[in-house]
Design a protein around this motif. Structure first.
Motif, PDB file in Angstrom:
ATOM      1  N   THR A  53       0.840  -1.107   0.046  1.00 62.73           N
ATOM      2  CA  THR A  53      -0.190   0.042   0.022  1.00 62.73           C
ATOM      3  C   THR A  53       0.794   1.287   0.143  1.00 62.73           C
ATOM      4  O   THR A  53       1.975   1.152   0.319  1.00 62.73           O
ATOM      5  N   SER A  54       0.315   2.332  -0.235  1.00 62.97           N
ATOM      6  CA  SER A  54       0.826   3.682  -0.185  1.00 62.97           C
ATOM      7  C   SER A  54       1.603   4.021   1.149  1.00 62.97           C
ATOM      8  O   SER A  54       2.829   4.481   1.336  1.00 62.97           O
ATOM      9  N   ALA A  55       0.741   3.791   2.034  1.00 62.61           N
ATOM     10  CA  ALA A  55       1.454   4.067   3.458  1.00 62.61           C
ATOM     11  C   ALA A  55       2.573   3.189   3.647  1.00 62.61           C
ATOM     12  O   ALA A  55       3.433   3.546   4.329  1.00 62.61           O
ATOM     13  N   PHE A  56       2.403   1.979   3.342  1.00 64.12           N
ATOM     14  CA  PHE A  56       3.643   0.887   3.528  1.00 64.12           C
ATOM     15  C   PHE A  56       4.805   1.319   2.803  1.00 64.12           C
ATOM     16  O   PHE A  56       5.871   1.397   3.372  1.00 64.12           O
ATOM     17  N   VAL A  57       4.667   1.764   1.532  1.00 63.78           N
ATOM     18  CA  VAL A  57       5.713   2.060   0.782  1.00 63.78           C
ATOM     19  C   VAL A  57       6.474   3.408   1.287  1.00 63.78           C
ATOM     20  O   VAL A  57       7.622   3.511   1.337  1.00 63.78           O
ATOM     21  N   ASP A  58       5.721   4.535   1.828  1.00 63.98           N
ATOM     22  CA  ASP A  58       6.238   5.771   2.724  1.00 63.98           C
ATOM     23  C   ASP A  58       7.139   5.264   3.601  1.00 63.98           C
ATOM     24  O   ASP A  58       8.306   5.810   3.770  1.00 63.98           O
ATOM     25  N   GLN A  59       6.769   4.374   4.705  1.00 63.85           N
ATOM     26  CA  GLN A  59       7.279   3.926   5.825  1.00 63.85           C
ATOM     27  C   GLN A  59       8.533   2.849   5.203  1.00 63.85           C
ATOM     28  O   GLN A  59       9.867   3.061   5.885  1.00 63.85           O
ATOM     29  N   ALA A  60       8.506   2.343   3.964  1.00 62.94           N
ATOM     30  CA  ALA A  60       9.927   1.319   3.638  1.00 62.94           C
ATOM     31  C   ALA A  60      10.806   2.532   3.283  1.00 62.94           C
ATOM     32  O   ALA A  60      11.999   2.154   3.525  1.00 62.94           O
ATOM     33  N   ILE A  61      10.353   3.454   2.409  1.00 60.22           N
ATOM     34  CA  ILE A  61      11.351   4.255   1.794  1.00 60.22           C
ATOM     35  C   ILE A  61      12.073   4.990   3.191  1.00 60.22           C
ATOM     36  O   ILE A  61      13.357   5.333   3.226  1.00 60.22           O
ATOM     37  N   ALA A  62      11.423   5.454   3.970  1.00 54.51           N
ATOM     38  CA  ALA A  62      11.980   6.257   5.357  1.00 54.51           C
ATOM     39  C   ALA A  62      12.936   5.120   5.902  1.00 54.51           C
ATOM     40  O   ALA A  62      13.984   5.411   6.201  1.00 54.51           O
ATOM     41  N   ALA A 235      16.097   5.288  20.113  1.00 54.52           N
ATOM     42  CA  ALA A 235      16.552   6.530  19.380  1.00 54.52           C
ATOM     43  C   ALA A 235      16.282   6.091  17.962  1.00 54.52           C
ATOM     44  O   ALA A 235      15.743   7.043  17.138  1.00 54.52           O
ATOM     45  N   LEU A 236      16.857   4.955  17.407  1.00 52.59           N
ATOM     46  CA  LEU A 236      16.872   4.439  16.072  1.00 52.59           C
ATOM     47  C   LEU A 236      15.567   4.515  15.481  1.00 52.59           C
ATOM     48  O   LEU A 236      14.903   4.906  14.704  1.00 52.59           O
ATOM     49  N   THR A 237      14.706   3.784  16.450  1.00 55.54           N
ATOM     50  CA  THR A 237      13.323   3.687  15.980  1.00 55.54           C
ATOM     51  C   THR A 237      12.669   5.032  15.815  1.00 55.54           C
ATOM     52  O   THR A 237      11.558   4.991  14.865  1.00 55.54           O
ATOM     53  N   GLY A 238      12.815   6.130  16.287  1.00 60.04           N
ATOM     54  CA  GLY A 238      12.109   7.190  16.120  1.00 60.04           C
ATOM     55  C   GLY A 238      12.392   7.732  14.791  1.00 60.04           C
ATOM     56  O   GLY A 238      11.731   8.708  14.312  1.00 60.04           O
ATOM     57  N   LEU A 239      13.539   7.693  14.195  1.00 58.30           N
ATOM     58  CA  LEU A 239      14.053   8.332  13.280  1.00 58.30           C
ATOM     59  C   LEU A 239      13.232   8.088  11.972  1.00 58.30           C
ATOM     60  O   LEU A 239      12.877   8.967  11.141  1.00 58.30           O
ATOM     61  N   PRO A 240      12.730   6.583  11.526  1.00 58.86           N
ATOM     62  CA  PRO A 240      12.185   6.495  10.436  1.00 58.86           C
ATOM     63  C   PRO A 240      10.917   7.027  10.661  1.00 58.86           C
ATOM     64  O   PRO A 240      10.125   7.327   9.522  1.00 58.86           O
ATOM     65  N   ILE A 241      10.313   7.053  11.686  1.00 58.66           N
ATOM     66  CA  ILE A 241       8.845   7.831  11.905  1.00 58.66           C
ATOM     67  C   ILE A 241       8.972   9.158  11.780  1.00 58.66           C
ATOM     68  O   ILE A 241       8.049   9.701  11.178  1.00 58.66           O
ATOM     69  N   ILE A 242      10.045   9.767  12.231  1.00 57.33           N
ATOM     70  CA  ILE A 242      10.229  11.282  11.820  1.00 57.33           C
ATOM     71  C   ILE A 242      10.281  11.501  10.430  1.00 57.33           C
ATOM     72  O   ILE A 242       9.738  12.535   9.773  1.00 57.33           O
ATOM     73  N   VAL A 243      11.087  10.524   9.650  1.00 58.80           N
ATOM     74  CA  VAL A 243      11.169  10.684   8.219  1.00 58.80           C
ATOM     75  C   VAL A 243      10.027  10.486   7.170  1.00 58.80           C
ATOM     76  O   VAL A 243       9.786  11.127   6.268  1.00 58.80           O
ATOM     77  N   THR A 244       9.176   9.545   7.889  1.00 54.93           N
ATOM     78  CA  THR A 244       8.092   9.186   6.874  1.00 54.93           C
ATOM     79  C   THR A 244       7.065  10.395   6.374  1.00 54.93           C
ATOM     80  O   THR A 244       6.772  10.324   5.232  1.00 54.93           O
ATOM     81  N   PRO A 245       6.562  11.214   7.147  1.00 55.25           N
ATOM     82  CA  PRO A 245       5.916  12.336   6.821  1.00 55.25           C
ATOM     83  C   PRO A 245       6.465  13.129   5.568  1.00 55.25           C
ATOM     84  O   PRO A 245       5.918  13.469   4.790  1.00 55.25           O
ATOM     85  N   PHE A 246       7.853  13.297   5.687  1.00 51.95           N
ATOM     86  CA  PHE A 246       8.571  14.028   4.728  1.00 51.95           C
ATOM     87  C   PHE A 246       8.401  13.008   3.337  1.00 51.95           C
ATOM     88  O   PHE A 246       8.275  13.643   2.410  1.00 51.95           O
ATOM     89  N   VAL A 247       8.552  11.875   3.547  1.00 46.65           N
ATOM     90  CA  VAL A 247       8.431  11.018   2.236  1.00 46.65           C
ATOM     91  C   VAL A 247       6.976  11.069   1.726  1.00 46.65           C
ATOM     92  O   VAL A 247       6.861  11.164   0.430  1.00 46.65           O
ATOM     93  N   ALA A 248       5.954  11.007   2.574  1.00 43.22           N
ATOM     94  CA  ALA A 248       4.627  10.979   2.062  1.00 43.22           C
ATOM     95  C   ALA A 248       4.442  12.376   1.329  1.00 43.22           C
ATOM     96  O   ALA A 248       3.540  12.464   0.317  1.00 43.22           O
ATOM     97  N   GLU A 249       4.951  13.639   1.802  1.00 41.74           N
ATOM     98  CA  GLU A 249       4.702  14.786   1.437  1.00 41.74           C
ATOM     99  C   GLU A 249       5.211  14.750  -0.214  1.00 41.74           C
ATOM    100  O   GLU A 249       4.768  15.127  -0.996  1.00 41.74           O
ATOM    101  N   ALA A 250       6.639  14.037  -0.296  1.00 50.54           N
ATOM    102  CA  ALA A 250       7.170  14.114  -1.473  1.00 50.54           C
ATOM    103  C   ALA A 250       6.560  13.218  -2.395  1.00 50.54           C
ATOM    104  O   ALA A 250       6.583  13.513  -3.740  1.00 50.54           O
ATOM    105  N   ARG A 251       5.940  12.136  -1.822  1.00 52.00           N
ATOM    106  CA  ARG A 251       5.129  11.547  -2.854  1.00 52.00           C
ATOM    107  C   ARG A 251       3.795  11.664  -3.265  1.00 52.00           C
ATOM    108  O   ARG A 251       2.982  10.754  -3.795  1.00 52.00           O
ATOM    109  N   GLY A 252       3.302  12.993  -2.661  1.00 46.87           N
ATOM    110  CA  GLY A 252       2.107  13.372  -2.984  1.00 46.87           C
ATOM    111  C   GLY A 252       0.831  12.953  -2.043  1.00 46.87           C
ATOM    112  O   GLY A 252      -0.240  12.895  -2.238  1.00 46.87           O
ATOM    113  N   GLY A 253       1.431  12.248  -1.054  1.00 43.88           N
ATOM    114  CA  GLY A 253       0.440  11.542  -0.094  1.00 43.88           C
ATOM    115  C   GLY A 253      -0.035  12.511   1.059  1.00 43.88           C
ATOM    116  O   GLY A 253       0.115  13.795   0.930  1.00 43.88           O
ATOM    117  N   GLU A 254      -0.756  12.230   2.165  1.00 46.86           N
ATOM    118  CA  GLU A 254      -1.118  13.053   3.350  1.00 46.86           C
ATOM    119  C   GLU A 254      -0.009  12.730   4.554  1.00 46.86           C
ATOM    120  O   GLU A 254      -0.259  11.602   5.429  1.00 46.86           O
TER     121      GLU A 254
END
Length: 294
Positions: A53-62, A235-254
């Protein structure tokens, strides 16, 4: 050669056996293989994650971006520093391996089988064996002696609080869904039968964090072998969560910008508590009879 926390040679008591060297070397291979897979995933998103899914792809890229830019380099650097004798680096290295093992369970169990599947399986095996071997090579009493005067109470209460907080968050998502006969929201948006994060956190990570926190407060020696790694993991777990919204924005998601403040605060707090705990470690005691060949 006998290794010390500063990496100098001499007659001093170390906190791990010479067998740890093999696991340090294996972890470097793991990090390099993981980085190669991350590059392939980022270059060919459609070919690797096209069935998700698109949400999964956002998280995977991050996740791939954080693994490539932070996690794999950190494992290599920490392994080198640990090989030179740094106990702080060794314990943090374990946290990097725990994070890698955790995430590659998710890669292998949640992403459709594709071109990187066997790479992910290999990374999972290498990281898991390096983690288990690295933990087994530690001298629990020696680590406890080194951290005996560290500020354990802050780290202990912090781990307990984080474990309780995330347990309540996951149960809030899971229990109402079970009572209503539906999938939890975090599961449905990823089109998965269950959440691997829920499974891993509730069965392994959160109980380990809670137990480590409790035993730190009681002054037991062995939690010092796991507390720094758990803080690194958090600390490492927080990093992809922080990056994911930026990926979603770049990919035209919410993008879910609301996660940034709480996750950012927790991540910074983890680093601060980790710094305080590891700075409290004392230099190794010198002993003319102690010899560790590496």
């Amino acid at each position: 050669m006998t290794i010390t926390d500063s990496g100098t040679a001499g007659a001093s008591v170390t906190a791990w056996t010479s067998g740890a060297v093999a696991w340090l070397r294996l972890s470097v291979l793991c990090a390099l293989l993981a980085a190669a897979g991350n590059i392939a995933g980022l270059v060919n998103v459609g070919g690797v994650y096209g069935k998700e899914t698109s949400a999964f792809v956002d998280q995977a890229i991050a996740q791939d971006a954080v693994n490539l830019a932070v996690v794999s380099p950190a494992i290599v650097v920490l392994a080198v520093l640990a090989r030179r004798g740094s106990l702080r680096a060794y314990l943090m290295w374990l946290g990097g391996l725990a994070f890698t093992t955790y995430n590659y369970v998710i890669y292998t169990m949640s992403v459709h089988v594709g071109p990187l599947f066997l790479v992910w399986v290999a990374v999972l095996g290498l990281s898991a064996f390096s983690l288990i071997g690295g933990l087994a090579a530690l001298d629990v009493r020696a680590v406890g002696d080194r951290f005996g005067h560290a500020p354990r109470r802050l780290a202990g209460w912090f781990l307990i609080a984080v474990a309780a907080l995330f347990t309540l968050l996951w149960l809030k998502d899971i229990v109402p869904a079970i009572l209503d006969g539906r999938a939890p929201q975090s599961v449905s948006e990823l089109a998965l039968p269950s959440s691997p994060v829920h499974v891993l956190d509730l069965s392994f990570f959160l109980p380990a964090a809670f137990a480590t926190g409790v035993l730190l407060l009681r002054g037991r020696p062995w939690p010092y072998t796991t507390a720094p790694g758990l803080l690194v993991f958090l600390a490492l777990t927080g990093l992809p969560i922080i990056v994911t919204p930026f990926v979603a924005e770049a990919r035209g998601g919410e993008p879910a910008w609301g996660v940034l403040p709480p996750i950012g605060v927790i991540t910074i707090a983890c680093l601060a508590v980790l710094a305080g705990l590891t700075r409290g470690a004392t230099p190794p005691r010198r002993s003319d009879d102690a010899r560790t060949r590496v």
